[in-house]
Design an enzyme around this catalytic site. Structure first.
Site, mmCIF file in Angstrom:
data_model
loop_
_atom_site.group_PDB
_atom_site.id
_atom_site.type_symbol
_atom_site.label_atom_id
_atom_site.label_comp_id
_atom_site.label_asym_id
_atom_site.label_seq_id
_atom_site.Cartn_x
_atom_site.Cartn_y
_atom_site.Cartn_z
ATOM 1 N N SER A 127 0.793 -1.234 0.000
ATOM 2 C CA SER A 127 0.000 0.000 0.000
ATOM 3 C C SER A 127 0.819 1.274 0.000
ATOM 4 O O SER A 127 0.501 2.215 0.732
ATOM 5 C CB SER A 127 -0.954 0.025 1.189
ATOM 6 O OG SER A 127 -2.012 -0.801 0.925
ATOM 7 N N ASP A 174 -6.847 0.127 3.194
ATOM 8 C CA ASP A 174 -5.466 0.610 3.199
ATOM 9 C C ASP A 174 -5.365 2.024 3.768
ATOM 10 O O ASP A 174 -4.454 2.347 4.523
ATOM 11 C CB ASP A 174 -4.881 0.596 1.776
ATOM 12 C CG ASP A 174 -4.994 -0.765 1.134
ATOM 13 O OD1 ASP A 174 -5.219 -1.740 1.872
ATOM 14 O OD2 ASP A 174 -4.865 -0.849 -0.096
HETATM 15 C C1 GLA Z 1 -5.939 -3.608 -2.275
HETATM 16 C C2 GLA Z 1 -7.028 -2.570 -2.052
HETATM 17 C C3 GLA Z 1 -7.744 -2.821 -0.719
HETATM 18 C C4 GLA Z 1 -8.223 -4.263 -0.604
HETATM 19 C C5 GLA Z 1 -7.090 -5.229 -0.948
HETATM 20 C C6 GLA Z 1 -7.566 -6.654 -1.021
HETATM 21 O O1 GLA Z 1 -4.936 -3.454 -1.325
HETATM 22 O O2 GLA Z 1 -6.483 -1.286 -2.074
HETATM 23 O O3 GLA Z 1 -8.815 -1.919 -0.588
HETATM 24 O O4 GLA Z 1 -9.353 -4.474 -1.388
HETATM 25 O O5 GLA Z 1 -6.477 -4.921 -2.195
HETATM 26 O O6 GLA Z 1 -7.971 -7.102 0.229
#
Ligand code: GLA
Length: 391
Positions: A127, A174
């Protein structure tokens, strides 16, 4: 972690002045609850000890100058002429998307010089983009005195990711963990109500080990949006079949799913099944962490991986291999892919005394199969985003 001093000196080097304000926002690892956030479900992420840092100084004109350390690039635009996406979804677009979010709320954003740096590996599923958006949002909230609450900060940052500047229809996990994280705790998030509950994580019992497969998540954005659309379709069909207006997939009771699952297509059935079973695993896992039962928590990690591999189909050979190697190592409670999938990182919970051996075996074994060394990073749950005066 990046020191305040480093950020101040770096800003000075580029803009020949001292910054006024700074912000930091951590990346995250999701311990369990994958692809459930945009379906109103439950997740249990923790912030990691890697972050994005931004320093800012306001200007007396309407010029916005952004400098990215990672790209060694300067970008300049005038806020007087309106903010337009570059179309390339480049590093500057994330910042512009956040500025646009404030402008749309009626906030007067001043001209600024901005320095951006960070140590979260990009494209590894930790993230970095959400941390960047949160870091920019919390900074502008302070610069403009906009008074956004922590939850509003996460929502504005998420809207930036959804906007035409970036264009990924991510859930709220995230951004929310990057804002709300507490040191030594994971965070149980109800993604429907946005209620959160810190769950203590005992680092003397387990370390969080991140294993980067080094497989860049190639098609992730389009695949991600496709999975999301499939879940939305599945929900629509379940509503029609059952005659019940479930607000989200999470609200579908298990017996209702059982009754109608044969009428769903294979893809819809699997997507919903993954979500319903994963939500149960999140609750069970949280209870295990709180009660110090890391053995059962570890088994739930393996079960989550299996569901993502077979039902949701977002794993890949590299991540499956990491999980298999981990399952053969001593001192490993459990392991699973983490994040959006299709590459990026796996997360393992490992007894502290076994971490070194685990990292060694993982590196050797993984390299044998994929001719590349995985990057291995050990972390404990860290604190959330902050803005501060630069001094
Ligand atoms: C990405 C997205 C999150 C979530 C994950 C899977 O990180 O940004 O919002 O959906 O994938 O769990």
């Amino acid at each position: 972690m990046i020191s305040n001093e480093y950020v101040i000196i770096s800003f000075n080097r580029i803009f020949s002045l001292h910054p006024e304000l700074m912000s930091s926002a951590p990346g995250r690892v999701n311990l369990i609850g994958e692809h459930t956030d945009y379906n109103g479900g439950f997740v249990l992420p923790a912030a990691i000890n890697r972050e994005i840092r931004i320093a800012a100084r306001t200007r007396h004109d309407r010029i916005l100058r952004l400098y990215s350390e990672s790209f060694a690039e300067m970008f300049e635009t005038s806020l007087a002429t309106g903010i337009i996406p570059s179309g390339k979804k480049g590093w500057q677009d994330y910042f512009l998307a956040v500025v646009d979010g404030f402008v749309k709320r009626g906030v007067d954003v001043p001209g600024m010089d901005i320095y951006i740096c960070g140590d979260i590996p990009q494209g590894a599923g930790l993230s970095s983009s959400a941390a960047y958006e949160v870091c920019a949002t919390i900074l502008l909230n302070a610069v403009c005195n906009a008074g956004l609450s922590p939850c509003e900060i996460a929502i504005l940052a998420q809207a930036a990711e959804h906007s035409p500047f970036v264009g990924v229809k991510c859930g709220i996990m995230d951004q929310l963990i990057s804002v709300m994280a507490q040191a030594d705790h994971a965070l149980l998030i109800d993604c429907h109500t946005l209620e959160t509950m810190p769950v203590p994580f005992d680092s003397s019992r387990a370390k969080i080990v991140l294993i980067n497969s080094m497989k860049r998540r190639g098609l992730v954005d389009s695949e991600y949006n496709r999975r999301r659309a499939e879940c939305e379709d599945g929900l629509r069909i379940m509503r029609k079949l059952s005659g019940k207006e479930f607000p989200t997939i999470r609200h579908i009771p298990a017996d209702v799913f059982e009754r109608f699952q044969e009428s769903l297509t294979e893809n819809h059935r699997r997507s919903i099944r993954h979500n319903l079973t994963e939500n149960e695993r999140v609750h069970h896992f949280s209870k295990c962490l709180a009660g110090g039962d890391y053995e059962t928590a570890g088994r739930l990690l393996y079960a989550s991986h299996e569901s993502l591999r077979t039902d949701f189909e977002i794993s890949c050979a590299e991540l499956d291999c990491i999980v298999q190697i981990a399952s053969r190592c001593e001192g490993v409670y459990g392991c699973r892919m983490t994040g959006a999938g299709f590459g990026g990182c796996a997360v393992a919970l490992v007894e502290p005394t076994h971490v070194e051996d685990f990292a060694l075996v993982m590196s050797v074994e993984y390299e044998k199969s994929f001719s590349i060394l995985p990057e291995i990073h050990v972390t404990s749950p860290s604190a959330g985003a902050t803005a501060m005066v630069a001094r």
